[in-house]
Design a protein around this motif. Structure first.
Motif, PDB file in Angstrom:
ATOM      1  N   GLN A 111       4.904   3.783  -7.942  1.00  0.00           N
ATOM      2  CA  GLN A 111       4.384   3.295  -9.096  1.00  0.00           C
ATOM      3  C   GLN A 111       4.940   3.852 -10.424  1.00  0.00           C
ATOM      4  O   GLN A 111       5.266   2.853 -11.216  1.00  0.00           O
ATOM      5  CB  GLN A 111       2.893   3.242  -9.368  1.00  0.00           C
ATOM      6  N   ARG A 170       1.889   1.991  -3.372  1.00  0.00           N
ATOM      7  CA  ARG A 170       0.919   2.395  -4.512  1.00  0.00           C
ATOM      8  C   ARG A 170       1.040   4.092  -4.278  1.00  0.00           C
ATOM      9  O   ARG A 170       0.640   4.475  -5.099  1.00  0.00           O
ATOM     10  CB  ARG A 170      -0.354   1.789  -4.169  1.00  0.00           C
ATOM     11  N   GLN A 178       0.561  -1.128   0.147  1.00  0.00           N
ATOM     12  CA  GLN A 178       0.030  -0.075   0.057  1.00  0.00           C
ATOM     13  C   GLN A 178       0.953   1.252  -0.108  1.00  0.00           C
ATOM     14  O   GLN A 178       0.612   2.289  -0.757  1.00  0.00           O
ATOM     15  CB  GLN A 178      -0.887   0.119   1.294  1.00  0.00           C
TER      16      GLN A 178
END
Length: 100
Positions: free
Chosen positions: A48, A44, A41
């Protein structure tokens, strides 16, 4: 060791990526999945668009690169020196102690 590697095509198959995940031995499988979920998480939120990155926590690790960084062939060892490669070293001769 709890670890795995993976190779996946990303972005509609145009770009490939390689990943390695690993957990320390002192946590169970459930805690490992939870730890990796947390750092995934975090990834992200920050990483990315990057070509490569590493996410570390006290109990797990996640690394992603656009090249295969695991299972690389080690560099060959240097060959043994040939006996003719070295010139013999002269033996030092003691200097006499002359006091006058």
């Amino acid at each position: 060791m709890k670890f795995d590697t993976s190779h996946k095509a990303l972005a509609n198959g145009i770009r490939h990526g390689y990943a390695l995940v690993q957990c320390t031995r002192d946590i169970n499988s459930s805690s490992c999945r939870s730890c990796l979920g947390n750092i995934t998480q975090d990834m992200r939120d920050c990483c990315q668009a990057k070509n490569g990155w590493r996410m570390l926590s006290p109990s797990c690790y996640l690394r992603y690169e656009v090249y295969r960084f695991y299972e690389q062939t080690p560099a060959p060892l240097p060959s043994a020196p040939d006996e003719y490669d070295y010139a013999p070293q002269p033996t030092p001769t003691p200097t006499p102690n002359i006091e006058g």
